[in-house]
Structure formats: structure tokens, C-alpha cells
Design a protein around this motif. Sequence first.
Motif, PDB file in Angstrom:
ATOM      1  N   GLU A 202     -26.469  38.196  77.753  1.00  0.00           N
ATOM      2  CA  GLU A 202     -26.188  38.080  79.189  1.00  0.00           C
ATOM      3  C   GLU A 202     -26.975  36.931  79.800  1.00  0.00           C
ATOM      4  N   CYS A 203     -27.633  36.176  78.978  1.00  0.00           N
ATOM      5  CA  CYS A 203     -28.580  35.176  79.463  1.00  0.00           C
ATOM      6  C   CYS A 203     -27.952  33.780  79.387  1.00  0.00           C
ATOM      7  N   THR A 204     -28.244  32.947  80.365  1.00  0.00           N
ATOM      8  CA  THR A 204     -27.649  31.601  80.374  1.00  0.00           C
ATOM      9  C   THR A 204     -28.691  30.522  80.078  1.00  0.00           C
ATOM     10  N   VAL A 205     -29.850  30.943  79.545  1.00  0.00           N
ATOM     11  CA  VAL A 205     -30.928  29.963  79.379  1.00  0.00           C
ATOM     12  C   VAL A 205     -30.541  28.840  78.409  1.00  0.00           C
ATOM     13  N   LEU A 206     -29.694  29.138  77.421  1.00  0.00           N
ATOM     14  CA  LEU A 206     -29.340  28.111  76.442  1.00  0.00           C
ATOM     15  C   LEU A 206     -28.536  26.989  77.117  1.00  0.00           C
ATOM     16  N   VAL A 207     -27.476  27.378  77.795  1.00  0.00           N
ATOM     17  CA  VAL A 207     -26.657  26.330  78.436  1.00  0.00           C
ATOM     18  C   VAL A 207     -27.424  25.668  79.585  1.00  0.00           C
ATOM     19  N   ASP A 208     -28.227  26.450  80.314  1.00  0.00           N
ATOM     20  CA  ASP A 208     -28.995  25.868  81.430  1.00  0.00           C
ATOM     21  C   ASP A 208     -29.962  24.801  80.909  1.00  0.00           C
ATOM     22  N   THR A 209     -30.617  25.103  79.781  1.00  0.00           N
ATOM     23  CA  THR A 209     -31.595  24.152  79.224  1.00  0.00           C
ATOM     24  C   THR A 209     -30.901  22.905  78.706  1.00  0.00           C
ATOM     25  N   ILE A 210     -29.801  23.092  78.016  1.00  0.00           N
ATOM     26  CA  ILE A 210     -29.098  21.926  77.458  1.00  0.00           C
ATOM     27  C   ILE A 210     -28.515  21.088  78.597  1.00  0.00           C
ATOM     28  N   ARG A 211     -28.069  21.751  79.644  1.00  0.00           N
ATOM     29  CA  ARG A 211     -27.520  21.009  80.795  1.00  0.00           C
ATOM     30  C   ARG A 211     -28.606  20.145  81.440  1.00  0.00           C
ATOM     31  N   ALA A 212     -29.831  20.679  81.474  1.00  0.00           N
ATOM     32  CA  ALA A 212     -30.922  19.953  82.132  1.00  0.00           C
ATOM     33  C   ALA A 212     -31.577  18.919  81.203  1.00  0.00           C
ATOM     34  N   ALA A 213     -31.262  18.981  79.918  1.00  0.00           N
ATOM     35  CA  ALA A 213     -31.983  18.132  78.948  1.00  0.00           C
ATOM     36  C   ALA A 213     -31.498  16.683  79.001  1.00  0.00           C
ATOM     37  N   GLU A 214     -32.444  15.792  78.713  1.00  0.00           N
ATOM     38  CA  GLU A 214     -32.064  14.386  78.540  1.00  0.00           C
ATOM     39  C   GLU A 214     -31.697  14.217  77.074  1.00  0.00           C
ATOM     40  N   LEU A 215     -30.426  13.991  76.800  1.00  0.00           N
ATOM     41  CA  LEU A 215     -29.975  13.932  75.406  1.00  0.00           C
ATOM     42  C   LEU A 215     -29.868  12.471  74.969  1.00  0.00           C
ATOM     43  N   PRO A 216     -30.119  12.208  73.676  1.00  0.00           N
ATOM     44  CA  PRO A 216     -30.041  10.823  73.190  1.00  0.00           C
ATOM     45  C   PRO A 216     -28.615  10.282  73.291  1.00  0.00           C
ATOM     46  N   ALA A 233     -19.982  28.593  76.582  1.00  0.00           N
ATOM     47  CA  ALA A 233     -20.581  27.906  77.735  1.00  0.00           C
ATOM     48  C   ALA A 233     -21.188  26.565  77.312  1.00  0.00           C
ATOM     49  N   VAL A 234     -21.899  26.556  76.191  1.00  0.00           N
ATOM     50  CA  VAL A 234     -22.520  25.303  75.741  1.00  0.00           C
ATOM     51  C   VAL A 234     -21.438  24.299  75.333  1.00  0.00           C
ATOM     52  N   ARG A 235     -20.446  24.807  74.641  1.00  0.00           N
ATOM     53  CA  ARG A 235     -19.364  23.917  74.205  1.00  0.00           C
ATOM     54  C   ARG A 235     -18.658  23.294  75.423  1.00  0.00           C
ATOM     55  N   ALA A 236     -18.359  24.136  76.411  1.00  0.00           N
ATOM     56  CA  ALA A 236     -17.671  23.622  77.606  1.00  0.00           C
ATOM     57  C   ALA A 236     -18.531  22.561  78.278  1.00  0.00           C
ATOM     58  N   HIS A 237     -19.824  22.812  78.374  1.00  0.00           N
ATOM     59  CA  HIS A 237     -20.718  21.827  78.995  1.00  0.00           C
ATOM     60  C   HIS A 237     -20.686  20.504  78.216  1.00  0.00           C
ATOM     61  N   LEU A 238     -20.819  20.589  76.892  1.00  0.00           N
ATOM     62  CA  LEU A 238     -20.916  19.352  76.099  1.00  0.00           C
ATOM     63  C   LEU A 238     -19.608  18.565  76.143  1.00  0.00           C
ATOM     64  N   LEU A 239     -18.485  19.270  76.112  1.00  0.00           N
ATOM     65  CA  LEU A 239     -17.195  18.574  76.117  1.00  0.00           C
ATOM     66  C   LEU A 239     -16.820  18.102  77.520  1.00  0.00           C
ATOM     67  N   ASP A 240     -16.923  19.003  78.485  1.00  0.00           N
ATOM     68  CA  ASP A 240     -16.374  18.710  79.817  1.00  0.00           C
ATOM     69  C   ASP A 240     -17.338  17.928  80.694  1.00  0.00           C
ATOM     70  N   GLU A 241     -18.638  18.219  80.585  1.00  0.00           N
ATOM     71  CA  GLU A 241     -19.592  17.545  81.469  1.00  0.00           C
ATOM     72  C   GLU A 241     -20.262  16.363  80.792  1.00  0.00           C
ATOM     73  N   ARG A 242     -20.426  16.418  79.483  1.00  0.00           N
ATOM     74  CA  ARG A 242     -21.099  15.331  78.754  1.00  0.00           C
ATOM     75  C   ARG A 242     -20.105  14.405  78.065  1.00  0.00           C
TER      76      ARG A 242
END
Length: 262
Positions: A202-216, A233-242
Motif C-alpha cells: 500500500e506504500c508509494t515510497v518506491l515510485v515517489d523516490t524514483i520520481r524525485a531522483a536525479e537519474l543519469p 506505478a514505477v513503470r508508468a512513471h518511467l515511460l510516461d513522465e521520463r
Amino acid sequence: MSANSPAPARRRSRRQETRLWRVPVVRVERVTPRLARVTVRDDSLAELAGAGTDQHVMIYLYPGDVVLPEPLTLESARGLWSQVRPMTRTYTVRRHDPVTNEVDFDFVLHGDSGPASAWAERVGVGDELIFVGPSPAYQPDPAADWYLLAGDETALPAIASILRVLPEDKRALAFVEIADAAEEQPVPGITWLHRGGVPAGECTVLVDTIRAAELPGGLPEVWMAGERAAMLAVRAHLLDERGFPRQRVRPTTYWRLGESGN
Ligand SMILES: Cc1cc2nc3c(=O)[nH]c(=O)nc-3n(C[C@H](O)[C@H](O)[C@H](O)COP(=O)(O)OP(=O)(O)OC[C@H]3O[C@@H](n4cnc5c(N)ncnc54)[C@H](O)[C@@H]3O)c2cc1C
């Protein structure tokens, strides 16, 4: 089990011969408050081909009163199916020592509602573990410029193995969600993310952290595994937002909140 619509085939080591292993438990260690390391040892495990990284097996859990055929093989186990089918769960090979013929499995202890977790809570030295495998294992793409590994504690055995084989000259970020600081293990290179009292799944810390991270920059390769919603959630973030290329993001559902089995 893929968390998304059909993805391109993963690079996997050649499929090993799959067979059934019935081996004694020789050690049980509570590595952290919520993690049991179950070690099996047997001469037969010399033949367990070690493909590394996220190699996993299917654990067979039989009712305690069942009389199993001798020898128990894939064929004789199937022959028994009309009377009794084992409950099956998937676990990663945490360590395989081909010299001592020991294999470790790390079981996340999440309560009695799961037969595998309940078995790991009460298993002792001299009990036996029955499993079928191994699976082929993920092989990181050497062409990637950098690697992102992400998951919860169920993915830690795989992430620890993957980290060991990544090219030393490439950057790797590894995020692992756990309950709290007591669940951290001495695995170098991991950023631990605490759920802070929020239940697993039920926790969103994984996607929240990756969203906030500075990625190479450069070509990424993403390996991740854990609870289905977190993976989506992480996949959607990486594909749609990154804007990561779809085929560079490889989520695997290891378990689903509120559902039994995998
Ligand atoms: C390829 C692969 C490799 C895996 N490797 C490992 C591994 O090395 N170690 C490991 O611990 N797990 C691993 N898993 C995950 C494990 O198979 C699942 O967590 C499985 O559901 C556990 O079975 P169970 O009988 O304990 O619970 P189930 O009967 O499957 O589930 C019962 C209830 O518990 C919940 N639940 C299941 N897992 C968890 C959890 N981790 N935390 C909180 N609630 C949970 C379910 O949502 C359900 O409500 C792996 C899964 C896959 C697909």
C-alpha cells in the motif's frame, strides 16, 4: 509474470534442465525480524546449474499427512496430482555454493495467511524442502549506459545477485523498499526505502523516490520486481513522465496485494 502488456523477451541465460529437488534443511536463520534464510544442503545440489541473478524455483508445499512416492521426481509428483496437488510458490536462489552444495532461500515473513510465509516461520533443521527448477536467469544488457534496479524485499535476493554481475564501469542505482531500518541487510549499493508504518503493498515510497531522483542520462536498463501496483506505478512513471523506451523497462509482478499465489 509480467506486470504489463507483452514486453520484448528478456535476455535470459539458456534454460537449464528443470527437475524436482527434495532436500533437507540444514540451517534456518532470522536474518532480520521479517526475513528467514532457509539453507538446504545435499549432494544432489551439485547438479543445480547456477545461472545467477534472478534465478528462481517453484517451491512445492504438500499437506503434512500426504505420503509421497519414492523417489519423488517431477513425473512421480505429477502422477500424484489426481489425489493431491502441492501448493506452489516462487522463490529466488539467494546463494548457491557449488562447493558445499548449499542453497539459501530468503523468505519474507508476512504473516500466517500465506502458506509459504507460514512454512518459513516454523521450518526447522531436518525438515525437507521440495522445489522444482531452476528458471533461466536475467542477464543484464552490457550495451546499457546505466542500470536501475528497484523492488521490495521479495526482490532483494535477485537485486543483490544482479548488482554483483553488473559491469563495474557502469552506474547502477538500486532502490529497495522495506518495512523499516531493522530490515536492512549488508548489501552494498542499495538505497533503502522505509515504508514508515504503511503496510506492504500500500506504500508509494518506491515510485515517489524514483520520481524525485536525479537519474543519469544515456541508455537505461531497468529491472524491477515486487507488488503489482508498485511495479505498474514505477513503470508508468518511467515511460510516461521520463520517456524511457518501453523495451528498456522490465517489471515483474512477484506478488499481488490481497491475492494468494503467483
Ligand atoms: C520470480 C519470483 C521470485 C520471487 N522470489 C522471492 C524471494 O526470494 N523471497 C520472497 O520472500 N518472495 C519471493 N517472491 C514472492 C513470493 O513468491 C510471494 O510473496 C508469494 O505470494 C508468497 O507466498 P505466500 O504463500 O507466503 O503468500 P500468498 O498465499 O501468495 O499470499 C497470502 C496473502 O499475503 C499477501 N502477500 C504475499 N506476499 C507478500 C509480501 N511479500 N508482503 C506482504 N504481503 C504479501 C498476499 O497479497 C495475500 O493477501 C518471488 C516471486 C516471484 C514471481
